[in-house]
Design a protein around this motif. Structure first.
Motif, PDB file in Angstrom:
ATOM      1  N   PHE A 285       0.687  -1.342  -0.013  1.00  0.00           N
ATOM      2  CA  PHE A 285       0.048  -0.079   0.063  1.00  0.00           C
ATOM      3  C   PHE A 285       0.874   1.237   0.100  1.00  0.00           C
ATOM      4  N   GLY A 286       2.213   1.221  -0.311  1.00  0.00           N
ATOM      5  CA  GLY A 286       3.127   2.274  -0.256  1.00  0.00           C
ATOM      6  C   GLY A 286       3.446   2.656   1.264  1.00  0.00           C
ATOM      7  N   ALA A 287       3.159   1.892   2.333  1.00  0.00           N
ATOM      8  CA  ALA A 287       3.652   2.401   3.492  1.00  0.00           C
ATOM      9  C   ALA A 287       4.717   1.508   3.880  1.00  0.00           C
ATOM     10  N   THR A 288       5.081   1.699   5.320  1.00  0.00           N
ATOM     11  CA  THR A 288       6.249   0.972   5.819  1.00  0.00           C
ATOM     12  C   THR A 288       5.706   0.371   6.948  1.00  0.00           C
ATOM     13  N   ALA A 289       6.188  -0.750   7.636  1.00  0.00           N
ATOM     14  CA  ALA A 289       5.966  -1.201   9.071  1.00  0.00           C
ATOM     15  C   ALA A 289       7.132  -1.585   9.707  1.00  0.00           C
ATOM     16  N   VAL A 290       7.364  -1.248  10.818  1.00  0.00           N
ATOM     17  CA  VAL A 290       8.396  -1.715  11.702  1.00  0.00           C
ATOM     18  C   VAL A 290       8.030  -2.492  12.754  1.00  0.00           C
ATOM     19  N   VAL A 291       8.515  -3.640  12.976  1.00  0.00           N
ATOM     20  CA  VAL A 291       8.181  -4.765  13.658  1.00  0.00           C
ATOM     21  C   VAL A 291       9.250  -5.049  14.975  1.00  0.00           C
ATOM     22  N   ASP A 292       8.512  -4.805  16.149  1.00  0.00           N
ATOM     23  CA  ASP A 292       9.281  -4.962  17.262  1.00  0.00           C
ATOM     24  C   ASP A 292       8.786  -6.144  18.145  1.00  0.00           C
ATOM     25  N   TYR A 293       9.552  -7.139  17.833  1.00  0.00           N
ATOM     26  CA  TYR A 293       9.155  -8.389  18.391  1.00  0.00           C
ATOM     27  C   TYR A 293       9.744  -8.895  19.676  1.00  0.00           C
ATOM     28  N   GLN A 294       9.213  -8.745  20.749  1.00  0.00           N
ATOM     29  CA  GLN A 294       9.447  -8.932  21.977  1.00  0.00           C
ATOM     30  C   GLN A 294       9.401 -10.116  22.742  1.00  0.00           C
ATOM     31  N   ARG A 295      10.455 -11.155  22.886  1.00  0.00           N
ATOM     32  CA  ARG A 295      10.279 -12.380  23.694  1.00  0.00           C
ATOM     33  C   ARG A 295       9.765 -12.153  25.045  1.00  0.00           C
ATOM     34  N   GLY A 296       8.793 -12.780  25.351  1.00  0.00           N
ATOM     35  CA  GLY A 296       8.280 -13.046  26.673  1.00  0.00           C
ATOM     36  C   GLY A 296       8.623 -14.324  27.136  1.00  0.00           C
ATOM     37  N   TYR A 297       7.713 -14.950  27.848  1.00  0.00           N
ATOM     38  CA  TYR A 297       8.170 -16.090  28.842  1.00  0.00           C
ATOM     39  C   TYR A 297       8.111 -17.298  27.838  1.00  0.00           C
ATOM     40  N   PRO A 298       9.452 -18.226  27.967  1.00  0.00           N
ATOM     41  CA  PRO A 298       9.317 -19.340  27.058  1.00  0.00           C
ATOM     42  C   PRO A 298       8.265 -20.486  27.481  1.00  0.00           C
ATOM     43  N   VAL A 299       8.318 -21.499  26.588  1.00  0.00           N
ATOM     44  CA  VAL A 299       7.551 -22.722  26.935  1.00  0.00           C
ATOM     45  C   VAL A 299       7.664 -23.240  28.132  1.00  0.00           C
ATOM     46  N   LEU A 300       6.589 -23.508  29.067  1.00  0.00           N
ATOM     47  CA  LEU A 300       6.865 -24.187  30.269  1.00  0.00           C
ATOM     48  C   LEU A 300       6.846 -25.517  30.265  1.00  0.00           C
ATOM     49  N   VAL A 301       8.008 -26.041  30.474  1.00  0.00           N
ATOM     50  CA  VAL A 301       8.275 -27.579  30.500  1.00  0.00           C
ATOM     51  C   VAL A 301       8.413 -28.446  31.730  1.00  0.00           C
ATOM     52  N   ASN A 302       7.491 -29.281  32.145  1.00  0.00           N
ATOM     53  CA  ASN A 302       7.811 -29.793  33.389  1.00  0.00           C
ATOM     54  C   ASN A 302       8.747 -31.079  33.006  1.00  0.00           C
ATOM     55  N   THR A 303       9.710 -31.456  33.993  1.00  0.00           N
ATOM     56  CA  THR A 303      10.592 -32.740  33.892  1.00  0.00           C
ATOM     57  C   THR A 303       9.572 -34.042  34.628  1.00  0.00           C
TER      58      THR A 303
END
Length: 403
Positions: A285-303
């Motif tokens: 569409f002639g525009a631009t996009a800036v993506v700020d990808y912020q990692r939050g909590y990881p997958v919780l894996v019980n042993t």
């Protein structure tokens, strides 16, 4: 072990304590009053207390016997930025802050367990009670900061455990899930930029709202057409904002996403896909996009071994009818996942009942966390604290056959 380990007057004391914490909620990294209360209680019980970990976090340590074995139990202390709407006598006295997730209960549970563990001394080894700040803050919250400050180097644990109250399940019902139990949670901020103009002459502008709307719809094709349908993925748009008035095309549009999955490889794939879709939709569409990808909590894996050990304790203490294994994983997230990346352990749930707190504003009751009408169920205190006590005595039993 009998669930009446603590005499009734002590249960009343811990109910009062829980309600006092509820009345005085504190947000993440601001839990000064709560941490001070916890530290004073632990010291009175004979624990060595290390304060100011990750700001307001602390660890209470109790050693007994000669064994080098150890266990960690974690409780979160922070509240949420929500205005409480209950008419409870112990409702929050702090505007726009309340314990809407039951962390007041988690703190009181672990303190009650600390009492029983210290008085019984029926273990051989070291117990570390971890009182964590800022679970609700996202990727840079309390668990991650405690680990960055050397939590398990300073307080080594053979295994670590945490518990969360769960509304909608019977009070005192214990729930477990081996392996993957909770999703990762990422926050994505996308800024679309175009060229503002008069709403009457859109051909002279570059409308960022069209780019944002197109990207919003296209993002859902990731779930429906790009990711393996056997994988669980959620992409939710929680915020969409553009402009200030009806007849002006704005310069920019702003979107925030919540992205969740149970798979670490899929998580990597999602970041690339979201970035590509938003960027290319904007360009079309002639525009631009800036993506700020912020990692939050990881997958919780019980042993597996630690989960099975906890299940065995719950069954022995409360019977098979009070224990549910292999529950469905939850799309919610938890920063205890960071601790499980460094130490074996198990995150488990305890039922908080089907009836929530009364909401004075609506006349309704609520059975959902992060709700202005929510309240922890004090009937959970006794079974939950008794479980923690029994788990410590099981895993640190002087009798190797009993472990």
């Amino acid at each position: 072990m009998d669930t009446k380990t603590l005499p009734p007057n002590d249960w009343d004391d811990y109910i009062a304590l829980r309600r006092d914490i509820h009345r005085h909620p504190e947000l993440g990294f601001e839990e000064h009053r709560t941490a001070g209360l916890v530290a004073a209680r632990l010291k009175a019980l004979g624990y060595t207390v290390t304060e100011n970990i990750a700001g307001t976090g602390l660890v209470g340590t109790l050693r007994h016997g000669t064994s080098t074995r150890s266990i960690g139990l974690r409780a979160d202390m922070d509240a949420l930025p929500i205005q409480e709407t209950t008419d409870l006598a112990w409702a929050s006295s702090t505007p726009n802050t309340m314990h809407a997730c039951g962390h007041d209960g988690h703190t009181a549970i672990l303190l009650a367990a600390a009492d029983a563990i210290a008085r019984r001394r029926s273990f051989d080894g070291t117990v570390h009670l971890i009182f964590q700040p800022a679970e609700e803050l996202g990727g840079g919250g309390g668990a991650r900061r405690m680990l960055e400050e050397g939590l398990f180097q300073r307080f080594p644990c053979d295994a670590v455990f945490a518990m969360h109250n769960m509304p909608g399940w019977p009070v005192g019902q214990f729930m477990f899930k081996d392996e993957v139990m909770m999703a990762s949670a990422d926050r994505v901020i996308v800024t679309f930029r175009g060229k503002g103009g008069h709403g009457a002459v859109p051909h002279q502008a570059i409308d960022p709202t069209i780019a944002a709307a197109s990207a919003l719809m296209a993002l859902q094709t990731i779930v429906s057409r790009t990711i393996d349908p056997l994988q669980s993925v959620v992409i939710s748009v929680g915020k969409l904002h553009a402009g200030a008035t009806y007849n002006v095309i704005p310069d920019s549009a702003y979107m925030e996403l919540s992205v969740r999955t149970f798979s670490a490889p899929v998580r990597e794939q999602l970041e690339a896909l979201i970035t590509r879709i938003c960027t290319l939709q904007a360009e079309s569409f002639g525009a631009t996009a800036v993506v700020d990808y912020q990692r939050g909590y990881p997958v919780l894996v019980n042993t597996a071994a630690e989960t099975q050990s906890a299940v065995a304790v719950a069954r022995q203490l409360f019977g098979d009818d009070k224990v549910v294994t292999d529950i469905d994983p939850l799309m919610g997230s938890e920063d205890f996942a960071y601790m499980l990346q460094e130490c074996p352990g198990c995150y488990l749930l305890i039922g908080n009942g089907h009836i929530g707190a009364h909401d004075a504003a609506t006349g309704l009751t609520h059975c959902m966390v992060h709700n202005p009408g929510y309240d922890f169920n004090d009937e959970c205190l006794a079974p939950a604290a008794s479980f923690w006590t029994a788990l410590v005595e099981h895993r640190l039993s002087p009798d190797p056959i009993a472990r």
